[in-house]
Write a protein that holds these residues in place. Structure first.
Motif, PDB file in Angstrom:
ATOM      1  N   GLU A  18      -5.082   6.712  -0.821  1.00  0.00           N
ATOM      2  CA  GLU A  18      -4.381   5.492  -0.416  1.00  0.00           C
ATOM      3  C   GLU A  18      -4.526   4.446  -1.501  1.00  0.00           C
ATOM      4  O   GLU A  18      -5.645   4.186  -1.961  1.00  0.00           O
ATOM      5  N   HIS A  56       0.855  -1.187   0.000  1.00  0.00           N
ATOM      6  CA  HIS A  56       0.000   0.000   0.000  1.00  0.00           C
ATOM      7  C   HIS A  56       0.895   1.243   0.000  1.00  0.00           C
ATOM      8  O   HIS A  56       2.047   1.181   0.400  1.00  0.00           O
ATOM      9  N   ASP A  81      -4.117   0.550  -2.386  1.00  0.00           N
ATOM     10  CA  ASP A  81      -3.994  -0.782  -1.795  1.00  0.00           C
ATOM     11  C   ASP A  81      -3.670  -1.786  -2.885  1.00  0.00           C
ATOM     12  O   ASP A  81      -4.029  -1.608  -4.041  1.00  0.00           O
ATOM     13  N   VAL A 122       0.631   5.907  -0.148  1.00  0.00           N
ATOM     14  CA  VAL A 122      -0.181   7.108  -0.026  1.00  0.00           C
ATOM     15  C   VAL A 122       0.240   8.106  -1.107  1.00  0.00           C
ATOM     16  O   VAL A 122       1.385   8.110  -1.541  1.00  0.00           O
ATOM     17  N   TYR A 158      -5.592  12.340   2.061  1.00  0.00           N
ATOM     18  CA  TYR A 158      -4.678  11.740   1.102  1.00  0.00           C
ATOM     19  C   TYR A 158      -5.385  10.621   0.343  1.00  0.00           C
ATOM     20  O   TYR A 158      -6.464  10.177   0.739  1.00  0.00           O
ATOM     21  N   GLU A 203     -11.989   6.453   5.986  1.00  0.00           N
ATOM     22  CA  GLU A 203     -12.240   6.587   4.553  1.00  0.00           C
ATOM     23  C   GLU A 203     -13.303   7.653   4.316  1.00  0.00           C
ATOM     24  O   GLU A 203     -14.282   7.739   5.049  1.00  0.00           O
TER      25      GLU A 203
END
Length: 128
Positions: A110, A45, A112, A47, A108, A88
């Motif tokens: 993210e 993951h 995954d 950012v 931000y 989220e």
């Protein structure tokens, strides 16, 4: 009711931004994404941070995005009421004439399921 979908494609560098580099700016219909970057990582993951400049006549809504070789890209934030935990977000609205920054310690994107390492100086494409 009218819906408008806007895709901004830009190349995202790992851990840095070179001022004036055209790869770090995406613009369409009065919306600009600038100064995009992601910290280098070897994890699954990552950012993403950038600034949105809404120079259009209407409100823009950021709901997430897509990056190749990832499973999910979503908006996250560290709200004061969450006690330090990230949550989220369904979307972010950026009114006409406003600039909004996705930055460390705030909102931000993210990613995954990243199937590649983010290496300093390398770029990858992302759509928001």
């Amino acid at each position: 009711m009218r819906a408008c979908f806007l895709l901004l494609y830009f190349f995202l560098p790992a851990a840095g931004f070179a001022e004036g580099d055209a790869l770090h700016v995406a613009e369409i219909k009065g919306l600009r994404v600038v100064h995009a970057w992601a910290p280098a990582t070897e994890e699954d993951h990552a950012v993403v941070f950038f600034e949105i400049e809404n120079q259009s006549d209407s409100t823009a809504k950021l709901t997430g995005g897509f990056a190749e070789n990832t499973t999910h890209l979503h908006l996250m934030a560290y709200p004061a009421k969450a006690g330090g935990a990230a949550v989220e977000l369904p979307a972010i609205e950026v009114p006409a004439g406003v600039e909004f920054a996705l930055e460390q310690g705030g909102v931000y994107l993210e990613l995954d399921g990243v199937s590649f390492d983010l290496v300093e100086g390398e770029h990858f494409e992302i759509t928001v």
